[in-house]
Design a protein around this motif. Structure first.
Motif, PDB file in Angstrom:
ATOM      1  N   ALA A  29       0.817  -1.206   0.000  1.00 23.37           N
ATOM      2  CA  ALA A  29       0.000   0.000   0.000  1.00 23.37           C
ATOM      3  C   ALA A  29       0.851   1.257   0.000  1.00 23.37           C
ATOM      4  CB  ALA A  29      -0.928   0.001   1.208  1.00 23.37           C
ATOM      5  N   LYS A  31      -0.076   5.362  -1.963  1.00 18.99           N
ATOM      6  CA  LYS A  31      -1.317   6.115  -2.171  1.00 18.99           C
ATOM      7  C   LYS A  31      -2.316   5.255  -2.925  1.00 18.99           C
ATOM      8  CE  LYS A  31       0.975  10.608  -2.066  1.00 18.99           C
ATOM      9  NZ  LYS A  31       1.343  11.819  -2.834  1.00 18.99           N
ATOM     10  N   GLU A  32      -1.793   4.323  -3.723  1.00 15.49           N
ATOM     11  CA  GLU A  32      -2.582   3.253  -4.316  1.00 15.49           C
ATOM     12  C   GLU A  32      -2.007   1.940  -3.783  1.00 15.49           C
ATOM     13  OE1 GLU A  32      -4.064   4.852  -8.590  1.00 15.49           O
ATOM     14  OE2 GLU A  32      -1.959   4.218  -8.488  1.00 15.49           O
ATOM     15  N   LEU A  59      -8.614   3.022  -0.153  1.00 12.16           N
ATOM     16  CA  LEU A  59      -7.408   2.680  -0.895  1.00 12.16           C
ATOM     17  C   LEU A  59      -7.774   1.950  -2.197  1.00 12.16           C
ATOM     18  CD1 LEU A  59      -4.240   2.681  -0.620  1.00 12.16           C
ATOM     19  CD2 LEU A  59      -4.479   0.357   0.233  1.00 12.16           C
ATOM     20  N   LYS A  60      -7.235   2.423  -3.301  1.00  9.01           N
ATOM     21  CA  LYS A  60      -7.534   1.824  -4.612  1.00  9.01           C
ATOM     22  C   LYS A  60      -6.514   0.748  -4.949  1.00  9.01           C
ATOM     23  CE  LYS A  60      -7.535   2.776  -9.561  1.00  9.01           C
ATOM     24  NZ  LYS A  60      -7.184   3.768 -10.621  1.00  9.01           N
ATOM     25  N   ALA A  62      -4.630  -0.798  -7.612  1.00  9.86           N
ATOM     26  CA  ALA A  62      -4.292  -0.423  -8.990  1.00  9.86           C
ATOM     27  C   ALA A  62      -3.796  -1.611  -9.807  1.00  9.86           C
ATOM     28  CB  ALA A  62      -3.230   0.676  -8.981  1.00  9.86           C
ATOM     29  N   TYR A  63      -3.069  -2.535  -9.153  1.00 10.43           N
ATOM     30  CA  TYR A  63      -2.410  -3.600  -9.901  1.00 10.43           C
ATOM     31  C   TYR A  63      -2.520  -4.948  -9.178  1.00 10.43           C
ATOM     32  CZ  TYR A  63      -0.063   0.501 -11.898  1.00 10.43           C
ATOM     33  OH  TYR A  63       0.211   1.719 -12.472  1.00 10.43           O
ATOM     34  N   THR A  84     -12.421  -5.216  -8.395  1.00 11.02           N
ATOM     35  CA  THR A  84     -11.665  -4.008  -8.033  1.00 11.02           C
ATOM     36  C   THR A  84     -11.293  -3.113  -9.214  1.00 11.02           C
ATOM     37  OG1 THR A  84      -9.518  -5.122  -8.238  1.00 11.02           O
ATOM     38  CG2 THR A  84     -10.632  -5.269  -6.090  1.00 11.02           C
ATOM     39  N   ALA A  86      -8.594  -3.580 -10.928  1.00  9.94           N
ATOM     40  CA  ALA A  86      -7.129  -3.534 -10.993  1.00  9.94           C
ATOM     41  C   ALA A  86      -6.619  -4.078 -12.321  1.00  9.94           C
ATOM     42  CB  ALA A  86      -6.538  -4.335  -9.836  1.00  9.94           C
ATOM     43  N   ILE A 118       3.231   3.171  -7.171  1.00  4.51           N
ATOM     44  CA  ILE A 118       1.905   3.148  -6.545  1.00  4.51           C
ATOM     45  C   ILE A 118       1.774   4.301  -5.548  1.00  4.51           C
ATOM     46  CG2 ILE A 118       1.407   0.722  -6.946  1.00  4.51           C
ATOM     47  CD1 ILE A 118       2.302   0.116  -4.081  1.00  4.51           C
ATOM     48  N   GLY A 119       2.263   5.443  -5.967  1.00  2.00           N
ATOM     49  CA  GLY A 119       2.120   6.633  -5.141  1.00  2.00           C
ATOM     50  C   GLY A 119       3.206   6.758  -4.102  1.00  2.00           C
TER      51      GLY A 119
END
Length: 273
Positions: A29, A31-32, A59-60, A62-63, A84, A86, A118-119
């Motif tokens: 984790a 920001k994403e 929390l998104k 992303a992958y 999700t 992702a 991821i941020g």
């Protein structure tokens, strides 16, 4: 369960078979977020992971990064992606097998050295063939955590399964990881590893010792895979004999390619130096 700052191990079954642990799935984790592997395809496994991710909202995800295209690591991708949104990430060499065997399409195909952001947290993709031709490890540059898939297990040694598994590539990939400063290895099965360099060197030494055993047996006239397995694994559980056979074959194929031994039919012999 948070095992390091920003790194979660999503628990599933404690099932084991002959020392083989259930597959680990990790969430990283920033920001994403990124999921490292997805576990099996069965509904209970996928639902457990989806529910865990959703508890971390907003929390998104992303992958979903697939370390290699085997069913216990890629199986849950489709269900988790559907829930999700992702994107699925895998090495380019995994794409065909993922699509044909598991109906999983890679949204992002990576090569050695590619990085996902991821941020503020950067995930470096490290190509580590050996267990699979398309295996990758994932390195978190900020925390120096290495997600090793099945390249390194928390307990025991991984299967290098001929013909897809390649013993020379496997050993070379282990040596490659020694170039990285690693604070923690998160393996594809079993508990985390805190003494990374020591573990990697032990695995290299183990494979070298096994190769010496194979060569020694050949010098003594044990020229078939069956006789080699009987000598090297004299008390092995019958259920694991086929795995042992494939490990010996992987060593033999390496030695043949290196021109150290010759093969004729089902027999192997040392080459004269």
């Amino acid at each position: 369960m948070e095992i390091a700052p920003g790194v979660h191990s999503i628990p599933m079954s404690t099932w084991t078979f002959m020392g083989v642990y259930a597959p680990n799935v990790y969430l990283v984790a920033g920001k994403e977020a990124a999921l490292i592997d997805s576990g099996f395809e069965d509904r209970n496994s996928a639902r457990t992971r989806i529910e865990y991710i959703k508890r971390l909202a907003p929390l998104k995800l992303a992958y979903i990064v697939v370390t290699h295209p085997h069913p216990d690591h890629i199986g849950g991708c489709r269900a988790i992606k559907k829930a999700t949104g992702a994107q699925i990430v895998m090495h380019s060499l995994a794409a065909d097998q993922a699509r044909s065997k598991y109906r999983v399409t890679g949204d992002i195909l990576v090569e050695d050295g590619d990085v996902l952001d991821i941020g503020g947290i950067h995930l470096e993709m490290i190509y580590t063939p050996g267990h699979s031709p398309a295996s990758i490890c994932v390195y978190v540059r900020e925390s120096k955590i290495m997600f090793a898939g099945d390249h390194i297990l928390g307990i025991g040694t991984t299967v290098v399964d001929a013909p897809d598994g390649d013993m020379k590539q496997y050993i070379d990939s282990l040596k490659k990881l020694l170039k990285y400063e690693i604070s923690l290895i998160c393996p594809g099965h079993g508990p985390p590893i805190h003494e990374a360099e020591r573990k990697i060197k032990e695995l290299i030494a183990h494979r070298r010792e096994r190769e010496r055993q194979v060569l020694s047996c050949l010098r003594q006239g044990r020229r078939t895979v069956t006789r080699l397995v009987a000598e090297i694994y004299p008390e092995l559980d019958q259920r694991l004999l086929e795995l042992a056979r494939r490990q010996v074959l992987a060593h033999l194929r390496k030695l043949v390619r290196e021109n150290k031994i010759a093969v004729a039919g089902e027999e192997y012999a040392l080459r004269k130096q």
